[in-house]
Scaffold this motif. Structure first.
Motif, mmCIF file in Angstrom:
data_model
loop_
_atom_site.group_PDB
_atom_site.id
_atom_site.type_symbol
_atom_site.label_atom_id
_atom_site.label_comp_id
_atom_site.label_asym_id
_atom_site.label_seq_id
_atom_site.Cartn_x
_atom_site.Cartn_y
_atom_site.Cartn_z
ATOM 1 N N VAL A 215 -23.360 -50.893 -32.027
ATOM 2 C CA VAL A 215 -23.532 -51.116 -33.465
ATOM 3 C C VAL A 215 -23.060 -49.924 -34.284
ATOM 4 C CG1 VAL A 215 -25.239 -51.474 -35.297
ATOM 5 C CG2 VAL A 215 -25.422 -52.752 -33.158
ATOM 6 N N SER A 216 -23.346 -48.710 -33.804
ATOM 7 C CA SER A 216 -23.109 -47.528 -34.637
ATOM 8 C C SER A 216 -21.968 -46.634 -34.156
ATOM 9 C CB SER A 216 -24.392 -46.699 -34.730
ATOM 10 O OG SER A 216 -24.815 -46.277 -33.437
ATOM 11 N N ASN A 217 -21.942 -46.335 -32.838
ATOM 12 C CA ASN A 217 -20.989 -45.351 -32.340
ATOM 13 C C ASN A 217 -20.625 -45.681 -30.896
ATOM 14 O OD1 ASN A 217 -19.604 -43.075 -31.439
ATOM 15 N ND2 ASN A 217 -20.830 -41.672 -32.680
ATOM 16 N N GLU A 218 -19.365 -46.007 -30.656
ATOM 17 C CA GLU A 218 -18.945 -46.402 -29.310
ATOM 18 C C GLU A 218 -19.075 -45.264 -28.304
ATOM 19 O OE1 GLU A 218 -15.212 -48.265 -28.988
ATOM 20 O OE2 GLU A 218 -15.685 -49.908 -30.361
ATOM 21 N N THR A 219 -19.057 -44.027 -28.777
ATOM 22 C CA THR A 219 -19.238 -42.892 -27.875
ATOM 23 C C THR A 219 -20.614 -42.928 -27.232
ATOM 24 O OG1 THR A 219 -17.755 -41.566 -29.264
ATOM 25 C CG2 THR A 219 -19.148 -40.377 -27.704
ATOM 26 N N VAL A 220 -21.613 -43.324 -28.003
ATOM 27 C CA VAL A 220 -22.973 -43.455 -27.468
ATOM 28 C C VAL A 220 -23.016 -44.564 -26.429
ATOM 29 C CG1 VAL A 220 -25.380 -43.970 -28.052
ATOM 30 C CG2 VAL A 220 -23.984 -42.587 -29.603
ATOM 31 N N SER A 221 -22.346 -45.672 -26.703
ATOM 32 C CA SER A 221 -22.315 -46.791 -25.762
ATOM 33 C C SER A 221 -21.674 -46.402 -24.438
ATOM 34 C CB SER A 221 -21.571 -47.971 -26.382
ATOM 35 O OG SER A 221 -21.516 -49.065 -25.510
ATOM 36 N N ALA A 222 -20.734 -45.443 -24.474
ATOM 37 C CA ALA A 222 -20.039 -45.019 -23.255
ATOM 38 C C ALA A 222 -20.953 -44.284 -22.290
ATOM 39 C CB ALA A 222 -18.850 -44.133 -23.616
ATOM 40 N N ILE A 223 -22.133 -43.860 -22.763
ATOM 41 C CA ILE A 223 -23.094 -43.187 -21.887
ATOM 42 C C ILE A 223 -23.789 -44.186 -20.975
ATOM 43 C CG2 ILE A 223 -25.177 -41.745 -21.864
ATOM 44 C CD1 ILE A 223 -24.370 -40.712 -24.600
ATOM 45 N N SER A 224 -23.891 -45.429 -21.421
ATOM 46 C CA SER A 224 -24.662 -46.449 -20.709
ATOM 47 C C SER A 224 -23.821 -47.192 -19.676
ATOM 48 C CB SER A 224 -25.232 -47.449 -21.715
ATOM 49 O OG SER A 224 -25.733 -48.599 -21.061
ATOM 50 N N PRO A 225 -24.339 -47.404 -18.477
ATOM 51 C CA PRO A 225 -23.627 -48.233 -17.490
ATOM 52 C C PRO A 225 -23.391 -49.652 -17.994
ATOM 53 C CG PRO A 225 -25.398 -46.996 -16.444
ATOM 54 C CD PRO A 225 -25.558 -46.805 -17.908
ATOM 55 N N LEU A 226 -24.342 -50.193 -18.765
ATOM 56 C CA LEU A 226 -24.135 -51.520 -19.330
ATOM 57 C C LEU A 226 -23.103 -51.476 -20.447
ATOM 58 C CD1 LEU A 226 -27.800 -52.900 -19.409
ATOM 59 C CD2 LEU A 226 -26.006 -53.339 -17.735
ATOM 60 N N GLY A 227 -22.950 -50.313 -21.064
ATOM 61 C CA GLY A 227 -21.873 -50.135 -22.030
ATOM 62 C C GLY A 227 -20.519 -50.192 -21.347
ATOM 63 N N TRP A 228 -20.429 -49.624 -20.145
ATOM 64 C CA TRP A 228 -19.185 -49.719 -19.380
ATOM 65 C C TRP A 228 -18.880 -51.188 -19.073
ATOM 66 C CZ3 TRP A 228 -21.038 -45.808 -15.068
ATOM 67 C CH2 TRP A 228 -21.307 -44.565 -15.673
ATOM 68 N N LEU A 229 -19.934 -51.926 -18.741
ATOM 69 C CA LEU A 229 -19.759 -53.329 -18.357
ATOM 70 C C LEU A 229 -19.099 -54.133 -19.472
ATOM 71 C CD1 LEU A 229 -20.467 -55.514 -16.179
ATOM 72 C CD2 LEU A 229 -22.540 -55.940 -17.499
ATOM 73 N N THR A 230 -19.532 -53.920 -20.708
ATOM 74 C CA THR A 230 -18.965 -54.680 -21.821
ATOM 75 C C THR A 230 -17.511 -54.306 -22.089
ATOM 76 O OG1 THR A 230 -19.818 -53.062 -23.435
ATOM 77 C CG2 THR A 230 -21.220 -54.950 -22.915
ATOM 78 N N LYS A 231 -17.069 -53.152 -21.571
ATOM 79 C CA LYS A 231 -15.675 -52.728 -21.770
ATOM 80 C C LYS A 231 -14.713 -53.420 -20.810
ATOM 81 C CE LYS A 231 -16.737 -49.611 -24.915
ATOM 82 N NZ LYS A 231 -18.203 -49.794 -24.925
ATOM 83 N N THR A 232 -15.233 -54.232 -19.896
ATOM 84 C CA THR A 232 -14.346 -54.936 -18.962
ATOM 85 C C THR A 232 -13.490 -55.976 -19.676
ATOM 86 O OG1 THR A 232 -16.157 -56.471 -18.452
ATOM 87 C CG2 THR A 232 -15.828 -54.614 -16.943
ATOM 88 N N GLU A 233 -14.019 -56.541 -20.776
ATOM 89 C CA GLU A 233 -13.301 -57.570 -21.544
ATOM 90 C C GLU A 233 -12.805 -58.679 -20.620
ATOM 91 O OE1 GLU A 233 -10.527 -56.238 -24.521
ATOM 92 O OE2 GLU A 233 -11.466 -54.243 -24.594
ATOM 93 N N VAL A 234 -13.754 -59.273 -19.910
ATOM 94 C CA VAL A 234 -13.442 -60.325 -18.944
ATOM 95 C C VAL A 234 -12.783 -61.519 -19.637
ATOM 96 C CG1 VAL A 234 -14.432 -61.910 -17.251
ATOM 97 C CG2 VAL A 234 -15.336 -59.583 -17.477
ATOM 98 N N TYR A 235 -11.778 -62.085 -18.992
ATOM 99 C CA TYR A 235 -10.965 -63.203 -19.485
ATOM 100 C C TYR A 235 -10.112 -62.818 -20.700
ATOM 101 C CZ TYR A 235 -13.898 -66.031 -16.424
ATOM 102 O OH TYR A 235 -14.561 -66.541 -15.336
ATOM 103 N N GLY A 236 -10.108 -61.525 -21.023
ATOM 104 C CA GLY A 236 -9.247 -61.020 -22.090
ATOM 105 C C GLY A 236 -8.285 -60.002 -21.512
ATOM 106 N N GLU A 237 -8.602 -58.728 -21.753
ATOM 107 C CA GLU A 237 -7.779 -57.654 -21.205
ATOM 108 C C GLU A 237 -8.000 -57.466 -19.707
ATOM 109 O OE1 GLU A 237 -5.465 -55.886 -22.702
ATOM 110 O OE2 GLU A 237 -5.751 -56.952 -24.600
ATOM 111 N N ASN A 238 -9.165 -57.898 -19.209
ATOM 112 C CA ASN A 238 -9.512 -57.764 -17.782
ATOM 113 C C ASN A 238 -9.373 -56.318 -17.299
ATOM 114 O OD1 ASN A 238 -10.210 -60.453 -17.365
ATOM 115 N ND2 ASN A 238 -8.170 -61.047 -16.690
#
Length: 533
Positions: A215-238
């Protein structure tokens, strides 16, 4: 570490597989079934890209981003829609499954005395941890293969094999990562209860950090393992790099856990246990006092987590009104009752998510009755002036009080920051009422747990499949336009969506009566059956 430290790991691996095969099969069937039905239903409900684009616009708001994560909403295909709605929440459940599997066969085996017996045989010091690691890796990779093949076999254009393979592998990577976290805490704590609590706490914290960061800062999301998961962009960039990062991190944590396993003594942990009082207090000498004392750490951890989770959702609600203002498409899509604001219409969904999470700690508390029984600790209590009925009811009452506390704290957290972020404030009674209305339904889930303990203790873990079913059919019920009877198969299907709907107090009273009847039947079964040894 020499090769001898892993001696006979294969035999221990086969032993763990034999013990866990039934529960693992149920988990795999549940995950696969609910994963496959979603894209099929979405393909029927949103056949054109125009329909999907209209729905995508409703997802592009802070509250939904905090809940489900980010996605490529400019290209909202059936595949991307499926991954957006399902991947994160399914990964959380896979993480919970993996945490339980590891703690049961590491610290749990140590508590049961099974590991001491195994250690007297010609096995290596790291054999049990190594075998458990192999077992959890095997379960997660089977899950990845089954889900990948199942999704790709649907013959939906945008649900292709590369994306399906990434989808299944992402779930496996998440499960293995949190399994490694559980293995680490199994070396740090002295009880399986503590290892479970800390493992799930890390899982919830990862979700919170991801929500705040998205919601606020993608750098913070990069700390979380679940944040990494959402970066997979499944069925998109893969993108495969988040999966590789999860596997590498899990490997490092597993190696560190192995190092700690060699360093520590049997039946000990790295966290020092404080010496207790020489004489127990009068409260501690009662069954309820003992239950509360044993569950104290878990109760406090979950209480803090629920308060923070509610507050994190509340912090983004202030942006909803401004986000939807002026968009005719979004207002036609969402507004069903013009008498209520968008925030009030969004409140039932938030309340449900908080309620389903709040149902986990009371169910865990009820299951501890069976856990203590398996560790041969019940004989000491039942050998005194404590009846089975009293002991059973003590755990049940403690569990439903736990449920009430968790729901209340999540409502307080949601209201506290929600009132600050929403112009004109927010009524506490509205937020609290929308959340606490789920209390009777959670009591029914606890009662079903007690029924399994009383009559079918070997299948007590089936309660988690009921929880998964509840989440899927209620959370996705409106999206998939499921028939009412599907939701009515779970107690949550009888809960009104406050403040939009009116409360049928007779129906809520019926849920309470149902819970009482189930509990009464459970007590009969618990009194009749043999205590496990």
């Amino acid at each position: 570490m020499t090769k001898g430290m892993f001696k006979n790991s294969r035999l221990l691996f086969l032993s763990i597989v034999k013990r866990e095969k039934i529960q693992s099969v149920f988990w795999l069937i549940g995950f696969t079934f609910f994963t496959v039905i979603v894209p099929v239903a979405l393909n029927e409900l949103y056949p054109t890209q125009q329909d999907r684009d209209a729905f995508a616009e409703t997802m592009e708001n802070p509250a939904m981003i905090a809940m489900a994560g980010k996605a490529d909403l400019s290209n909202y295909t059936i595949g991307i829609m499926t991954a957006h709605q399902m991947l994160l929440f399914t990964a959380i459940l896979v993480g919970i499954m993996s945490i339980f599997l590891v703690t049961r066969n590491t610290r749990g085996s140590e508590e049961d005395g099974r590991l001491e017996l195994i250690s007297s045989l010609p096995v290596g010091r790291l054999a049990n941890l190594h075998a458990t690691s192999l077992a959890v890796i095997a379960v997660n990779f089977i899950l990845a293969i089954v889900i990948s093949v199942s999704l790709s076999s649907l013959k939906i254009a945008t649900v292709d094999f590369p994306g399906s393979l990434l989808y299944g592998t992402s779930l496996a990577a998440t499960g293995i990562f949190f399994a490694s976290i559980a293995a680490l805490f199994a070396q740090i704590t002295v009880t399986s209860r503590g290892a479970n609590s800390y493992g799930i706490a890390v899982l919830l914290f990862s979700y919170l950090i991801r929500a705040i960061g998205d919601v606020s800062n993608e750098t913070v999301s990069a700390i979380s393992p679940l944040g990494w998961l959402t970066k997979t962009e499944v069925y998109g960039e893969n993108n495969w790099w988040p999966v590789i990062l999860l596997f590498l991190s899990a490997t490092i944590v597993f190696l560190f856990a192995s190092y700690l396993n060699v360093r520590r003594d049997h039946q000990s942990g790295l966290l020092k246990v404080k010496s207790g009082k020489r004489h127990a207090s009068k409260f501690l000498r009662t069954p309820v006092g003992l239950v509360v004392r044993l569950q104290r750490t878990a109760i406090i951890s979950w209480a803090i987590g629920m308060l923070i989770l509610g507050a994190s959702y509340g912090s983004v609600l202030g942006d909803l009104e401004s986000f939807f203002e002026g968009s005719d498409i979004l207002q036609q899509f969402l507004i069903n009752n013009e008498n209520y604001s968008l925030v009030e219409q969004f409140l039932p969904m938030l309340a449900f998510v908080l309620a389903i999470i709040a149902a986990i700690p009371p169910i865990q508390m009820m299951l501890r009755l069976l856990g203590e029984e398996k560790k041969n600790r019940m004989e000491h209590l039942l050998g005194r002036a404590v009846s089975r009925q009293r002991l059973f009811l003590t755990y049940f009452i403690a569990a439903i009080i736990n449920a009430y506390i968790m729901l209340s704290l999540s409502a307080i957290g949601l209201w506290s920051l929600g009132a600050l972020s929403i112009a004109g404030g927010w009524s506490f009674s509205t937020v609290y009422g929308a959340t606490i209305i789920y209390f009777p339904a959670i009591v029914v889930l606890v009662a079903i747990t007690s029924l399994l303990i009383g009559w079918l203790p070997k299948y007590s873990q089936l309660i988690w499949l009921i929880v998964i079913y509840t989440f899927i059919v209620v959370y996705l019920g409106g999206l998939l336009q499921l028939p009412d009877w599907v939701e009515r198969l779970t107690p949550f299907g009888y809960v009104p969506e406050l403040p939009i709907e009116e409360v049928n107090y007779w129906l809520q009273f019926l849920l309470v009566i149902t819970a009482c009847m189930i509990t009464f039947i459970s007590i009969i079964g618990y009194r009749k059956r043999d205590i496990q040894s």
